[in-house]
Design a protein around this motif. Sequence first.
Motif, PDB file in Angstrom:
ATOM      1  N   GLU A 102       3.660  14.943   1.071  1.00  0.00           N
ATOM      2  CA  GLU A 102       4.957  15.081   0.165  1.00  0.00           C
ATOM      3  C   GLU A 102       5.075  13.632  -0.724  1.00  0.00           C
ATOM      4  O   GLU A 102       5.647  13.679  -1.431  1.00  0.00           O
ATOM      5  CB  GLU A 102       6.023  15.287   1.072  1.00  0.00           C
ATOM      6  N   GLY A 103       3.907  12.760  -0.410  1.00  0.00           N
ATOM      7  CA  GLY A 103       3.840  11.338  -1.194  1.00  0.00           C
ATOM      8  C   GLY A 103       4.382  10.103  -0.379  1.00  0.00           C
ATOM      9  O   GLY A 103       4.810   9.344  -1.083  1.00  0.00           O
ATOM     10  N   ALA A 104       4.791  10.648   0.923  1.00  0.00           N
ATOM     11  CA  ALA A 104       5.180   9.264   1.739  1.00  0.00           C
ATOM     12  C   ALA A 104       4.126   7.994   1.501  1.00  0.00           C
ATOM     13  O   ALA A 104       3.194   8.119   1.612  1.00  0.00           O
ATOM     14  CB  ALA A 104       5.542   9.395   2.980  1.00  0.00           C
ATOM     15  N   GLU A 105       4.783   6.681   1.103  1.00  0.00           N
ATOM     16  CA  GLU A 105       3.943   5.576   1.073  1.00  0.00           C
ATOM     17  C   GLU A 105       4.071   4.688   2.161  1.00  0.00           C
ATOM     18  O   GLU A 105       3.349   3.759   2.641  1.00  0.00           O
ATOM     19  CB  GLU A 105       4.472   4.573  -0.077  1.00  0.00           C
ATOM     20  N   LEU A 106       4.968   4.926   3.141  1.00  0.00           N
ATOM     21  CA  LEU A 106       5.529   4.231   4.209  1.00  0.00           C
ATOM     22  C   LEU A 106       5.872   5.065   5.286  1.00  0.00           C
ATOM     23  O   LEU A 106       6.432   6.126   5.105  1.00  0.00           O
ATOM     24  CB  LEU A 106       6.300   3.083   4.102  1.00  0.00           C
ATOM     25  N   VAL A 107       5.528   5.032   6.610  1.00  0.00           N
ATOM     26  CA  VAL A 107       5.888   5.770   7.736  1.00  0.00           C
ATOM     27  C   VAL A 107       6.611   4.800   8.643  1.00  0.00           C
ATOM     28  O   VAL A 107       6.345   3.881   9.234  1.00  0.00           O
ATOM     29  CB  VAL A 107       4.731   6.253   8.556  1.00  0.00           C
ATOM     30  N   LEU A 108       7.981   5.211   8.824  1.00  0.00           N
ATOM     31  CA  LEU A 108       8.900   4.734   9.862  1.00  0.00           C
ATOM     32  C   LEU A 108       9.118   5.618  11.115  1.00  0.00           C
ATOM     33  O   LEU A 108       9.187   6.641  10.944  1.00  0.00           O
ATOM     34  CB  LEU A 108      10.319   4.504   9.268  1.00  0.00           C
ATOM     35  N   GLY A 109       8.820   4.839  12.496  1.00  0.00           N
ATOM     36  CA  GLY A 109       8.904   5.820  13.420  1.00  0.00           C
ATOM     37  C   GLY A 109       7.485   6.127  13.756  1.00  0.00           C
ATOM     38  O   GLY A 109       6.460   5.373  13.046  1.00  0.00           O
ATOM     39  N   PRO A 110       7.054   6.940  14.854  1.00  0.00           N
ATOM     40  CA  PRO A 110       7.991   7.641  15.924  1.00  0.00           C
ATOM     41  C   PRO A 110       8.550   6.383  16.907  1.00  0.00           C
ATOM     42  O   PRO A 110       8.452   5.137  16.916  1.00  0.00           O
ATOM     43  CB  PRO A 110       7.149   8.609  16.505  1.00  0.00           C
ATOM     44  N   LEU A 111       9.009   7.054  17.826  1.00  0.00           N
ATOM     45  CA  LEU A 111       9.719   6.366  19.031  1.00  0.00           C
ATOM     46  C   LEU A 111       8.803   6.206  20.152  1.00  0.00           C
ATOM     47  O   LEU A 111       8.642   4.949  20.682  1.00  0.00           O
ATOM     48  CB  LEU A 111      11.067   6.781  19.608  1.00  0.00           C
ATOM     49  N   PHE A 112       8.221   7.290  20.776  1.00  0.00           N
ATOM     50  CA  PHE A 112       7.391   7.202  21.919  1.00  0.00           C
ATOM     51  C   PHE A 112       5.980   6.801  21.761  1.00  0.00           C
ATOM     52  O   PHE A 112       5.536   7.017  20.597  1.00  0.00           O
ATOM     53  CB  PHE A 112       7.333   8.677  22.632  1.00  0.00           C
ATOM     54  N   ALA A 113       5.449   5.966  22.522  1.00  0.00           N
ATOM     55  CA  ALA A 113       4.135   5.593  22.449  1.00  0.00           C
ATOM     56  C   ALA A 113       3.042   6.387  22.080  1.00  0.00           C
ATOM     57  O   ALA A 113       2.381   6.342  21.035  1.00  0.00           O
ATOM     58  CB  ALA A 113       3.845   5.047  24.083  1.00  0.00           C
ATOM     59  N   GLY A 114       2.843   7.691  22.774  1.00  0.00           N
ATOM     60  CA  GLY A 114       1.821   8.567  22.424  1.00  0.00           C
ATOM     61  C   GLY A 114       2.003   9.233  20.906  1.00  0.00           C
ATOM     62  O   GLY A 114       1.182   9.472  20.296  1.00  0.00           O
ATOM     63  N   ASP A 115       3.395   9.305  20.638  1.00  0.00           N
ATOM     64  CA  ASP A 115       3.759   9.932  19.254  1.00  0.00           C
ATOM     65  C   ASP A 115       3.215   8.720  18.364  1.00  0.00           C
ATOM     66  O   ASP A 115       2.960   8.982  17.152  1.00  0.00           O
ATOM     67  CB  ASP A 115       5.096  10.179  19.347  1.00  0.00           C
ATOM     68  N   VAL A 116       3.617   7.523  18.804  1.00  0.00           N
ATOM     69  CA  VAL A 116       2.928   6.497  17.489  1.00  0.00           C
ATOM     70  C   VAL A 116       1.589   6.398  17.256  1.00  0.00           C
ATOM     71  O   VAL A 116       1.205   6.421  16.279  1.00  0.00           O
ATOM     72  CB  VAL A 116       3.584   4.942  18.146  1.00  0.00           C
ATOM     73  N   ARG A 117       0.900   6.599  18.565  1.00  0.00           N
ATOM     74  CA  ARG A 117      -0.676   6.552  18.374  1.00  0.00           C
ATOM     75  C   ARG A 117      -1.278   7.663  17.497  1.00  0.00           C
ATOM     76  O   ARG A 117      -2.142   7.638  16.630  1.00  0.00           O
ATOM     77  CB  ARG A 117      -1.457   6.728  19.702  1.00  0.00           C
ATOM     78  N   ALA A 118      -0.441   8.810  17.527  1.00  0.00           N
ATOM     79  CA  ALA A 118      -0.754  10.199  16.831  1.00  0.00           C
ATOM     80  C   ALA A 118      -0.535  10.026  15.469  1.00  0.00           C
ATOM     81  O   ALA A 118      -1.306  10.245  14.511  1.00  0.00           O
ATOM     82  CB  ALA A 118      -0.253  11.376  17.509  1.00  0.00           C
ATOM     83  N   ALA A 119       0.693   9.333  15.045  1.00  0.00           N
ATOM     84  CA  ALA A 119       1.183   9.131  13.596  1.00  0.00           C
ATOM     85  C   ALA A 119       0.229   8.161  13.243  1.00  0.00           C
ATOM     86  O   ALA A 119      -0.164   8.052  11.632  1.00  0.00           O
ATOM     87  CB  ALA A 119       2.541   8.900  13.634  1.00  0.00           C
ATOM     88  N   ALA A 120      -0.010   7.025  13.825  1.00  0.00           N
ATOM     89  CA  ALA A 120      -0.757   6.212  13.282  1.00  0.00           C
ATOM     90  C   ALA A 120      -2.121   6.479  12.778  1.00  0.00           C
ATOM     91  O   ALA A 120      -2.648   5.744  11.841  1.00  0.00           O
ATOM     92  CB  ALA A 120      -0.870   4.746  14.283  1.00  0.00           C
ATOM     93  N   GLU A 121      -2.905   7.294  13.802  1.00  0.00           N
ATOM     94  CA  GLU A 121      -4.073   7.843  13.238  1.00  0.00           C
ATOM     95  C   GLU A 121      -4.289   8.487  12.123  1.00  0.00           C
ATOM     96  O   GLU A 121      -5.221   8.260  11.132  1.00  0.00           O
ATOM     97  CB  GLU A 121      -4.594   8.814  14.575  1.00  0.00           C
ATOM     98  N   VAL A 122      -3.175   9.520  11.681  1.00  0.00           N
ATOM     99  CA  VAL A 122      -2.942  10.022  10.439  1.00  0.00           C
ATOM    100  C   VAL A 122      -2.499   8.945   9.465  1.00  0.00           C
ATOM    101  O   VAL A 122      -3.332   9.157   8.271  1.00  0.00           O
ATOM    102  CB  VAL A 122      -1.828  10.994  10.508  1.00  0.00           C
ATOM    103  N   ALA A 123      -1.836   8.183   9.300  1.00  0.00           N
ATOM    104  CA  ALA A 123      -1.353   7.207   8.422  1.00  0.00           C
ATOM    105  C   ALA A 123      -2.667   6.241   8.169  1.00  0.00           C
ATOM    106  O   ALA A 123      -2.812   5.949   7.074  1.00  0.00           O
ATOM    107  CB  ALA A 123      -0.151   6.330   8.753  1.00  0.00           C
ATOM    108  N   ARG A 124      -3.586   5.687   9.298  1.00  0.00           N
ATOM    109  CA  ARG A 124      -4.389   4.838   8.982  1.00  0.00           C
ATOM    110  C   ARG A 124      -5.720   5.496   8.047  1.00  0.00           C
ATOM    111  O   ARG A 124      -6.076   4.956   7.013  1.00  0.00           O
ATOM    112  CB  ARG A 124      -5.139   4.464  10.297  1.00  0.00           C
ATOM    113  N   ALA A 125      -5.719   6.996   8.319  1.00  0.00           N
ATOM    114  CA  ALA A 125      -6.803   7.633   7.477  1.00  0.00           C
ATOM    115  C   ALA A 125      -6.202   7.696   6.070  1.00  0.00           C
ATOM    116  O   ALA A 125      -7.247   7.835   5.278  1.00  0.00           O
ATOM    117  CB  ALA A 125      -6.984   9.068   7.987  1.00  0.00           C
ATOM    118  N   ALA A 126      -4.951   7.848   5.848  1.00  0.00           N
ATOM    119  CA  ALA A 126      -4.561   7.596   4.471  1.00  0.00           C
ATOM    120  C   ALA A 126      -4.150   6.193   3.952  1.00  0.00           C
ATOM    121  O   ALA A 126      -3.777   6.204   2.668  1.00  0.00           O
ATOM    122  CB  ALA A 126      -3.133   8.529   4.476  1.00  0.00           C
TER     123      ALA A 126
END
Length: 406
Positions: A130-154
């Motif tokens: 949807e066009g997000a330029e920055l990701v805020l969150g998540p809270l829990f460690a495993g969720d951060v790793r998963a979100a960061a993997e997606v954000a890093r690729a983008a």
Amino acid sequence: MRIHFPSRADFAGALRRTLRPAAFCAGLAALSACSTGFGPAPHESLSPPTTPAQSEPPQGVGTIGSGPVKVALILPLTQGGGQSQIGLSLRNAAELAISESGSADITLLVKDDQSTPEGAKAATQAALAEGAELVLGPLFAGDVRAAAEVARAAGKPVIAYSTDLSTAARNVYLLSFLVENYADRIVEFAASKGKKSVAILAPENDYANVATGALQQAAAKRDMRVALIERYKPGGVAAAAGHIAALGGQIDCLFIPEQAAAMPDVAKALSANGLESRKVQILGTGLWNDSRVLNLPALQGAWFAAPENAGFIAFSQRYHAKFNSDPTRVATLAYDSVSLAAALARTQGPRRYSDEVLTNPTGFSGADGVFRFRPDGSNERGLSVLQINNGSTIVVSPAPRSLSGA
């Protein structure tokens, strides 16, 4: 309270945003007097707690604000199929930040990660689509790793809320309160007061593992001797305290990285072994900023590092006025990250979320004081040192109002 860049030659001016003032001790039922504790500073375990599955639809998913810059907000709005109060509190804090300054600067894309890595991955993918330029969150460690993997690729940065330092990386910044900062601050203060030798009394859990290692590193930097490390399992604190007491005059301080809920049992063990603060200086972390700790006789005079309470009280009053409820202690992380995202969108142009801007060494100021992100994704916060005093705390070393050096 301000979110700002202190002046810097290669920064385009100074960024300042002043929120309306709030009286230090007015009104909230949960903050009924200045002398009460306000709960531990933000900390989370490596995985979310378990609750029975429910079928309620998540509250809070959608958009907040109407600005041209889109920012993802990935939160645990549900957990085990039911509503998550901590997720809702984070979401409300984000809305408060937008209403106070950023409604015309950014649009928040609020997504539910369902308190799972799979949910965090899907939520981040949807927000980036949807066009997000920055990701805020998540809270829990495993969720951060998963979100960061997606954000890093983008190629998009993340400002996450986990206290697990292993989740930090270049362009994955942690805004949370890290035990490493607590340990460094309390050792710095103890050394400045002439303390030379410390023992560690620590439970066998993940938090204490990190705290013990951080304390050792902080002590080594300041030539403070670590005389003994005693670890204990549930029910074993009395014996461990006895081993510490046997050191006698070989130590002048004792570090105890324990959760507030367990401290009454620890305090009994300290008293039984003559380890009150009048004989050996007891040191702790920000988890002790809690009424369950402040009234314990054995801990009167103990020191611990924590953010000062005034900022959280002011934030809580504004939150309560808007939502007629009290925020969780971790809610300031969403408030500060959203305020920062809006301020950068307003002042920094296309470079707003670049590594150079986010790792500005002079840092930023938020509800819980000054902070800065390091290039490796960790953070440094300006912490005070508080002394436990008859059920309350007194500030024995104020938090810095600015951060100097690189």
